[in-house]
Design an enzyme around this catalytic site. Structure first.
Site, mmCIF file in Angstrom:
data_model
loop_
_atom_site.group_PDB
_atom_site.id
_atom_site.type_symbol
_atom_site.label_atom_id
_atom_site.label_comp_id
_atom_site.label_asym_id
_atom_site.label_seq_id
_atom_site.Cartn_x
_atom_site.Cartn_y
_atom_site.Cartn_z
ATOM 1 C CG HIS A 1 -1.849 -1.178 1.259
ATOM 2 N ND1 HIS A 1 -3.079 -1.170 0.646
ATOM 3 C CD2 HIS A 1 -1.710 -2.426 1.793
ATOM 4 C CE1 HIS A 1 -3.668 -2.350 0.819
ATOM 5 N NE2 HIS A 1 -2.850 -3.134 1.507
ATOM 6 C CG LEU A 2 3.321 2.071 -2.923
ATOM 7 C CD1 LEU A 2 3.940 2.265 -4.304
ATOM 8 C CD2 LEU A 2 4.421 1.901 -1.870
ATOM 9 N NE ARG A 3 -1.685 3.137 3.742
ATOM 10 C CZ ARG A 3 -2.471 2.107 3.993
ATOM 11 N NH1 ARG A 3 -3.435 1.771 3.160
ATOM 12 N NH2 ARG A 3 -2.306 1.379 5.081
ATOM 13 C CG HIS B 1 -8.865 -8.468 2.375
ATOM 14 N ND1 HIS B 1 -7.937 -7.709 3.051
ATOM 15 C CD2 HIS B 1 -9.784 -8.835 3.297
ATOM 16 C CE1 HIS B 1 -8.296 -7.616 4.329
ATOM 17 N NE2 HIS B 1 -9.406 -8.294 4.504
ATOM 18 C CG HIS C 1 -3.436 -10.665 3.155
ATOM 19 N ND1 HIS C 1 -4.730 -11.089 3.258
ATOM 20 C CD2 HIS C 1 -3.499 -9.348 2.812
ATOM 21 C CE1 HIS C 1 -5.544 -10.084 2.999
ATOM 22 N NE2 HIS C 1 -4.826 -9.013 2.711
ATOM 23 C CG ASP D 1 -1.106 -6.380 3.730
ATOM 24 O OD1 ASP D 1 -1.399 -5.365 3.063
ATOM 25 O OD2 ASP D 1 -1.883 -6.866 4.577
ATOM 26 C CG HIS E 1 -2.048 2.816 9.199
ATOM 27 N ND1 HIS E 1 -3.106 3.266 8.446
ATOM 28 C CD2 HIS E 1 -2.102 1.456 9.147
ATOM 29 C CE1 HIS E 1 -3.780 2.226 7.971
ATOM 30 N NE2 HIS E 1 -3.183 1.114 8.370
ATOM 31 C CG PHE F 1 -7.348 -3.762 10.629
ATOM 32 C CD1 PHE F 1 -7.173 -4.860 11.461
ATOM 33 C CD2 PHE F 1 -8.624 -3.232 10.474
ATOM 34 C CE1 PHE F 1 -8.263 -5.423 12.128
ATOM 35 C CE2 PHE F 1 -9.721 -3.785 11.144
ATOM 36 C CZ PHE F 1 -9.539 -4.877 11.972
ATOM 37 N N GLY F 2 -2.869 -2.721 10.151
ATOM 38 C CA GLY F 2 -1.739 -2.677 9.221
ATOM 39 C C GLY F 2 -0.391 -2.546 9.891
HETATM 40 ZN ZN LIG Z 1 -5.799 -7.177 2.525
#
Ligand SMILES: [Zn+2]
Length: 444
Positions: free
Chosen positions: A64-66, A181, A234, A323, A327, A341-342
């Site tokens: 996730h590069l956001r 997911h 995942h 993954d 954040h 989450f993360g």
């Molecule tokens: Zn996911």
């Protein structure tokens, strides 16, 4: 013409079944050949890799590069800097940005931003459904033509079975995998960690393993029905491993990934890092719980972890994917229920994973394959190896260097890792993309 020589390293390239001390030469960004360390020659630069491992650059199918929309968590520039610091030369990024990546134009935006950052290669996935709302299919064909490497509503499951059936049917024609997911939302029902002993102890709402496994089973049956290309994101439970085994035995076009944190951590980490004797840095007892260990799917039981490791070693689980989910601190400095989450993953992946090699669970060569050759096979990417003529994407790492994780020094904007303050063994020294040294730890 630029000639670079990587001297005297242990070259591990699973695609060539190569594991030996040899020099790699690349010319103008392309692997040119191999020479003996004793051989002379003229080079523009010689990198001394004595005592180090030289491998194809790692390829991450799930990050996730956001950007766009959540640049306070990460940008393509900071995310790709973190990626190369972790040895990743190609990262595939998930489309749960704001706006979500729904169109060819959105895919092109990510490619343009990655070119400006000029670190790791970035390959975006597009959404399965518009806005990840689960209501209307996105135009996968348009996005595939613009360079989308796969499709996913990650962050969320494709909960509507008919949408998933259509998406898998379309995958037969655009040939990109559908990455789900796997979480059945009515069973997960807002659970914030694994349902079990630790959730009972802390009085937190758990999500049972069945929330994942029911969705894995549904997707496998839809892959059977359609013949479509399914990649399970995942997976985290022993039951998911057994379902995957059945799918592969039946010859379905189903593949799966597992994260470094599900391979190395368990639900006990929600209670904080285990106390290590004589080490004052451990923060384990200062928290009733550690929001940095909140991740989805949740960290599971030890028996799940051991099943994941065994499945990875035998090649049943095809690849490791981080993954990487950065954040802001404020997203984690709150109650466990409220926390995001993360886990931020690029910069600790190698150090975490080498634990598995040292304990004898997987060979170094197989570990490298699960980070290079195998991901490229699944997403049909022309990287992940060091054969003559391939792009010179490689990582040079010290498998023995011991270091303490200090999240405040991460290149990623996300400092959210339960490993902060923990010792790891294994550190990236150099990362090369297209023959250019994009990361040199000594020079940082
Ligand atoms: Zn996911």
């Amino acid at each position: 013409m630029t000639r670079i020589r990587i001297h005297n390293g242990r070259v591990i390239d699973p695609g060539q079944r190569r594991d030996e001390i040899v020099d790699v030469v690349f010319v103008d960004g392309v692997v040119d050949g191999y020479v003996s360390p004793e051989q002379d020659g003229k080079f523009d630069r010689v990198v001394d890799a004595t005592g180090l491992v030289v491998a194809p650059g790692f390829v991450d199918l799930h990050s996730h590069l956001r950007e766009p929309g959540f640049e306070d968590k990460e940008t393509i520039a900071t995310g790709t800097m973190a990626a190369v610091a972790g040895g990743f030369t190609t990262v595939c990024c998930m489309p749960n940005t704001n706006p979500t990546l729904d169109t060819a134009q959105d895919i092109e935006y990510v490619y343009a931003a990655a070119r400006r950052a000029s670190r790791a290669r970035v390959l975006p996935l597009g959404t399965v459904t518009q806005g990840e709302q689960g209501k209307t299919l996105s135009d996968a064909f348009e996005m595939a033509a613009a360079g989308a490497v796969g499709f996913s509503d990650d962050g969320r499951p494709v909960w509507d079975g008919l949408m998933m059936l259509y998406a898998l049917t379309n995958s037969l024609r655009h040939t990109r995998p559908i990455v789900n997911h796997c979480e059945e939302p009515t069973i997960a029902d807002g659970g914030v960690m694994n349902e079990g002993r630790v959730s009972d102890l802390l009085g937190l709402k758990g999500q049972p393993a069945a929330a994942e496994e029911v969705m894995v089973a549904r997707d496998i049956e839809l892959a059977r029905e359609t013949g479509g290309r399914l990649h399970l994101a995942h997976i985290s439970t022993r039951g998911s491993v057994e379902l995957l085994r059945m799918a592969k035995r039946d010859g379905l076009a189903v593949t799966a990934e597992v994260t470094p944190h599900h391979l190395t951590l368990t639900e006990d980490w929600v209670l904080g890092a285990p106390q290590r004797e004589g080490n004052g840095r451990s923060r384990g007892t200062s928290y009733a719980y550690d929001t940095r260990a909140k991740v989805n799917p949740p960290l599971r039981r030890e028996e799940d972890r051991l099943a994941l490791i065994a499945a990875l070693a035998e090649g049943l689980i095809d690849v490791i994917a981080t993954d990487h989910a950065p954040h802001r601190s404020i997203d984690k400095e709150c109650t466990f229920d409220e926390a995001a989450f993360g886990i931020t993953g690029f910069e600790t992946a190698l150090g975490s994973l080498l634990t598995l090699v040292r304990e004898g669970s997987i060979s170094l060569s197989d570990l490298v394959a699960r980070l290079t050759l195998d991901p490229c096979r699944i997403f049909t990417l022309p990287y992940g190896g060091l054969q003559v003529g391939m792009a010179a994407d490689l990582v040079i790492f010290d498998p023995d260097a011991t270091w303490l994780v200090d999240a405040s020094t991460f290149y990623s904007r996300g400092k959210n890792t339960p490993l902060d303050g923990q010792p790891l063994q294994g550190l990236v020294r150099y990362t090369v993309v297209d023959g250019e040294i994009v990361f040199d730890r000594a020079a940082q």
